[in-house]
Write a protein that holds these residues in place. Structure first.
Motif, PDB file in Angstrom:
ATOM      1  N   GLY A  70       0.935  61.464  90.072  1.00  0.00           N
ATOM      2  CA  GLY A  70       2.314  61.003  90.028  1.00  0.00           C
ATOM      3  C   GLY A  70       3.252  61.885  90.816  1.00  0.00           C
ATOM      4  O   GLY A  70       4.467  61.721  90.738  1.00  0.00           O
ATOM      5  N   MET A  71       2.683  62.839  91.592  1.00  0.00           N
ATOM      6  CA  MET A  71       3.481  63.751  92.415  1.00  0.00           C
ATOM      7  C   MET A  71       4.448  64.570  91.576  1.00  0.00           C
ATOM      8  O   MET A  71       5.607  64.772  91.930  1.00  0.00           O
ATOM      9  N   ILE A  72       3.951  65.065  90.428  1.00  0.00           N
ATOM     10  CA  ILE A  72       4.747  65.880  89.523  1.00  0.00           C
ATOM     11  C   ILE A  72       4.396  67.342  89.744  1.00  0.00           C
ATOM     12  O   ILE A  72       3.224  67.732  89.705  1.00  0.00           O
ATOM     13  N   LEU A  73       5.403  68.174  89.936  1.00  0.00           N
ATOM     14  CA  LEU A  73       5.195  69.587  90.244  1.00  0.00           C
ATOM     15  C   LEU A  73       4.527  70.304  89.078  1.00  0.00           C
ATOM     16  O   LEU A  73       5.065  70.347  87.968  1.00  0.00           O
ATOM     17  N   ALA A  74       3.336  70.880  89.344  1.00  0.00           N
ATOM     18  CA  ALA A  74       2.584  71.580  88.308  1.00  0.00           C
ATOM     19  C   ALA A  74       2.370  73.049  88.640  1.00  0.00           C
ATOM     20  O   ALA A  74       2.044  73.844  87.753  1.00  0.00           O
ATOM     21  N   GLY A  75       2.520  73.415  89.904  1.00  0.00           N
ATOM     22  CA  GLY A  75       2.314  74.792  90.304  1.00  0.00           C
ATOM     23  C   GLY A  75       3.068  75.118  91.578  1.00  0.00           C
ATOM     24  O   GLY A  75       3.390  74.222  92.371  1.00  0.00           O
ATOM     25  N   VAL A  76       3.345  76.402  91.777  1.00  0.00           N
ATOM     26  CA  VAL A  76       4.039  76.873  92.980  1.00  0.00           C
ATOM     27  C   VAL A  76       3.349  78.146  93.444  1.00  0.00           C
ATOM     28  O   VAL A  76       3.208  79.106  92.672  1.00  0.00           O
ATOM     29  N   ALA A  77       2.898  78.159  94.695  1.00  0.00           N
ATOM     30  CA  ALA A  77       2.297  79.352  95.283  1.00  0.00           C
ATOM     31  C   ALA A  77       3.307  79.993  96.226  1.00  0.00           C
ATOM     32  O   ALA A  77       3.908  79.300  97.071  1.00  0.00           O
ATOM     33  N   ILE A  78       3.490  81.301  96.108  1.00  0.00           N
ATOM     34  CA  ILE A  78       4.452  82.037  96.920  1.00  0.00           C
ATOM     35  C   ILE A  78       3.700  82.933  97.888  1.00  0.00           C
ATOM     36  O   ILE A  78       2.864  83.745  97.494  1.00  0.00           O
ATOM     37  N   ASP A  79       4.009  82.796  99.174  1.00  0.00           N
ATOM     38  CA  ASP A  79       3.356  83.560 100.232  1.00  0.00           C
ATOM     39  C   ASP A  79       3.815  85.018 100.210  1.00  0.00           C
ATOM     40  O   ASP A  79       4.993  85.308 100.014  1.00  0.00           O
ATOM     41  N   ALA A  80       2.848  85.924 100.457  1.00  0.00           N
ATOM     42  CA  ALA A  80       3.155  87.354 100.410  1.00  0.00           C
ATOM     43  C   ALA A  80       4.111  87.788 101.505  1.00  0.00           C
ATOM     44  O   ALA A  80       4.980  88.638 101.289  1.00  0.00           O
ATOM     45  N   MET A  81       3.952  87.233 102.711  1.00  0.00           N
ATOM     46  CA  MET A  81       4.720  87.700 103.852  1.00  0.00           C
ATOM     47  C   MET A  81       6.049  86.974 104.044  1.00  0.00           C
ATOM     48  O   MET A  81       6.986  87.542 104.595  1.00  0.00           O
ATOM     49  N   GLU A  82       6.131  85.723 103.621  1.00  0.00           N
ATOM     50  CA  GLU A  82       7.342  84.966 103.947  1.00  0.00           C
ATOM     51  C   GLU A  82       7.997  84.256 102.786  1.00  0.00           C
ATOM     52  O   GLU A  82       9.076  83.688 102.935  1.00  0.00           O
ATOM     53  N   GLY A  83       7.391  84.282 101.607  1.00  0.00           N
ATOM     54  CA  GLY A  83       7.962  83.569 100.481  1.00  0.00           C
ATOM     55  C   GLY A  83       9.107  84.304  99.813  1.00  0.00           C
ATOM     56  O   GLY A  83       9.358  85.484 100.076  1.00  0.00           O
ATOM     57  N   PRO A  84       9.818  83.625  98.907  1.00  0.00           N
ATOM     58  CA  PRO A  84      10.898  84.275  98.152  1.00  0.00           C
ATOM     59  C   PRO A  84      10.360  85.438  97.320  1.00  0.00           C
ATOM     60  O   PRO A  84       9.196  85.458  96.930  1.00  0.00           O
ATOM     61  N   LEU A  85      11.204  86.405  97.058  1.00  0.00           N
ATOM     62  CA  LEU A  85      10.852  87.532  96.197  1.00  0.00           C
ATOM     63  C   LEU A  85      11.134  87.129  94.757  1.00  0.00           C
ATOM     64  O   LEU A  85      12.279  86.869  94.393  1.00  0.00           O
ATOM     65  N   VAL A  86      10.088  87.040  93.957  1.00  0.00           N
ATOM     66  CA  VAL A  86      10.203  86.516  92.598  1.00  0.00           C
ATOM     67  C   VAL A  86      10.196  87.673  91.598  1.00  0.00           C
ATOM     68  O   VAL A  86       9.341  88.556  91.665  1.00  0.00           O
ATOM     69  N   ARG A  87      11.131  87.622  90.661  1.00  0.00           N
ATOM     70  CA  ARG A  87      11.267  88.689  89.664  1.00  0.00           C
ATOM     71  C   ARG A  87      11.085  88.115  88.266  1.00  0.00           C
ATOM     72  O   ARG A  87      11.593  87.034  87.946  1.00  0.00           O
ATOM     73  N   LEU A  88      10.360  88.850  87.426  1.00  0.00           N
ATOM     74  CA  LEU A  88      10.247  88.549  85.997  1.00  0.00           C
ATOM     75  C   LEU A  88      10.764  89.767  85.245  1.00  0.00           C
ATOM     76  O   LEU A  88      10.187  90.859  85.370  1.00  0.00           O
ATOM     77  N   ARG A  89      11.838  89.567  84.488  1.00  0.00           N
ATOM     78  CA  ARG A  89      12.536  90.698  83.864  1.00  0.00           C
ATOM     79  C   ARG A  89      12.879  91.716  84.965  1.00  0.00           C
ATOM     80  O   ARG A  89      13.501  91.356  85.947  1.00  0.00           O
ATOM     81  N   GLU A  90      12.399  92.952  84.825  1.00  0.00           N
ATOM     82  CA  GLU A  90      12.705  93.958  85.842  1.00  0.00           C
ATOM     83  C   GLU A  90      11.581  94.121  86.864  1.00  0.00           C
ATOM     84  O   GLU A  90      11.668  94.972  87.756  1.00  0.00           O
ATOM     85  N   VAL A  91      10.534  93.310  86.766  1.00  0.00           N
ATOM     86  CA  VAL A  91       9.356  93.480  87.615  1.00  0.00           C
ATOM     87  C   VAL A  91       9.409  92.541  88.823  1.00  0.00           C
ATOM     88  O   VAL A  91       9.476  91.318  88.659  1.00  0.00           O
ATOM     89  N   GLU A  92       9.364  93.113  90.019  1.00  0.00           N
ATOM     90  CA  GLU A  92       9.253  92.328  91.249  1.00  0.00           C
ATOM     91  C   GLU A  92       7.781  92.019  91.476  1.00  0.00           C
ATOM     92  O   GLU A  92       6.934  92.922  91.457  1.00  0.00           O
ATOM     93  N   LEU A  93       7.478  90.747  91.729  1.00  0.00           N
ATOM     94  CA  LEU A  93       6.091  90.307  91.781  1.00  0.00           C
ATOM     95  C   LEU A  93       5.545  90.098  93.189  1.00  0.00           C
ATOM     96  O   LEU A  93       4.325  90.151  93.392  1.00  0.00           O
ATOM     97  N   ILE A  94       6.393  89.874  94.169  1.00  0.00           N
ATOM     98  CA  ILE A  94       5.950  89.465  95.500  1.00  0.00           C
ATOM     99  C   ILE A  94       6.177  90.585  96.518  1.00  0.00           C
ATOM    100  O   ILE A  94       7.174  91.305  96.459  1.00  0.00           O
ATOM    101  N   ALA A  95       5.236  90.707  97.464  1.00  0.00           N
ATOM    102  CA  ALA A  95       5.313  91.680  98.560  1.00  0.00           C
ATOM    103  C   ALA A  95       5.310  93.117  98.043  1.00  0.00           C
ATOM    104  O   ALA A  95       5.956  93.995  98.606  1.00  0.00           O
TER     105      ALA A  95
END
Length: 357
Positions: A70-95
């Motif tokens: 049904g084209m319903i979003l179930a997951g999102v993969a973030i690229d190490a070199m060019e994706g957004p910088l994602v934070r959970l609480r105080e922890v930066e997860l990307i790059a």
């Protein structure tokens, strides 16, 4: 903007809402809503599954949307070199440097009583947050303005909805995007043989790698390796709608020989599989030299510099392979990089004349 021109400080900053969404994206959005949330980001590669799900890479922002039926979003993969910088609480997860991210994730998980396990790639996976970490080689910009490989790994991540969180890489939507069932599983360590522990093979460009001759059958390959049984093999059916166990001719793509430390890649020039390329594993494979330079298990940036210097000294002409390695034309090999924890070393794929690297 190309990924190599995107500075860390110019990347978007997103916040993760575990199992709900991240940044402007929310699990349960349809593909039109997700595209609108990303500001109409340009689509790159995509693929549709038989069950109506798909994955779409939004190349402008370094994000891959993974959609269920049904084209319903179930997951999102973030690229190490060019994706957004994602934070959970105080922890930066990307790059991030992987070991540093692992420590901070472990500390946060301990405070929140969230269990941390190791996923297929040897990285942290936390079902309570719908997070499965990964890594990629870091790249930079050379003085000539071209992308060049560095020697370190940086973190990427897969974020999923609650329905996929318990086993992200075993669920239909994620399997369609990245099927890791036949890949070598890693327990979180990356031991490397010393040069003294490796066997040393000759290389005849376009003809043979050690005892393996291009054009031989899978059985002849195994025989040349002393009868070693492949530790893993991967192939595919000719059409995307055919599944495992369905009728149809299964096509062997490669055999992985862990004891020797090589992978044999096959192609079908006359309808039957024959050896077209050999990858020598960087951590465990035999050593092979070119112009006196060891190619396997080396520091990628130093090996690239050595290759460039050799090409310049001998006026050989310059070719950049798909992985970004500089080599002389006509030799049909590619210097890849394989992880050794926070860093990387070289492994090499040698190919026959007609093989496309």
């Amino acid at each position: 903007m190309s990924w190599w021109g995107r500075k860390l400080e110019d990347r978007e900053r997103w916040v993760l809402d575990p199992l709900v969404g991240l940044g402007p994206l929310r699990f349960g959005m349809d593909s039109d809503e997700a595209e609108a949330a990303l500001g109409g980001a340009r689509e790159g590669n995509s693929q549709v599954a038989a069950d109506g799900g798909c994955w779409v890479r939004y190349q402008d922002v370094g994000v891959t949307g993974i959609y269920g039926p049904g084209m319903i979003l179930a997951g999102v993969a973030i690229d190490a070199m060019e994706g957004p910088l994602v934070r959970l609480r105080e922890v930066e997860l990307i790059a991030r440097v992987p070991s540093q991210a692992r420590t901070e994730i472990g500390n946060l998980a301990g405070r929140e009583d969230a269990a941390v396990r190791v996923n297929w790639s040897g990285d942290p996976e936390i079902a309570a947050w719908g997070v499965s970490m990964g890594t990629a080689l870091e790249y930079g910009i050379s003085s000539e303005g071209r992308p060049e490989r560095k020697d370190g790994m940086i973190t990427s991540a897969l974020f999923v909805s609650a329905e996929l969180a318990e086993s992200p890489y075993e669920t239909g939507p994620v399997l369609h995007w990245c099927d890791v069932r036949e890949r070598e599983k890693n327990g979180g360590s990356w031991p490397v043989k010393t040069d003294q522990e490796r066997s040393h093979w000759d290389w005849s460009p376009l003809k043979a790698v050690g005892p393996l001759r291009f054009g031989t059958t899978p059985q002849q390959v195994a025989d040349a390796l002393g009868g070693e049984v492949p530790a893993g093999r991967q192939g595919h059916f000719p059409y995307w709608w055919w599944r495992r166990g369905a009728a149809g001719q299964w096509t062997l793509a490669y055999d992985r020989f862990e004891q020797t430390g090589v992978t044999a890649h096959y192609w079908y020039p006359q309808g039957l599989p024959v050896l077209g390329a050999v990858t020598v594993h960087g951590r465990t494979g035999p050593q092979i030299t070119y112009a006196g330079t060891p190619l396997v298990g080396a520091t990628p940036s130093r090996l690239d510099e050595a290759m460039l210097q050799h090409i310049e000294d001998h006026g050989l002409g310059l070719l950049f392979t798909p992985s970004g390695s500089p080599i002389p034309p006509g030799l049909q090999f590619d210097i890849n990089a394989i992880r050794t924890g926070d860093t990387a070393i070289s492994e090499v794929t040698f190919a026959s004349a007609d093989w496309e690297l």
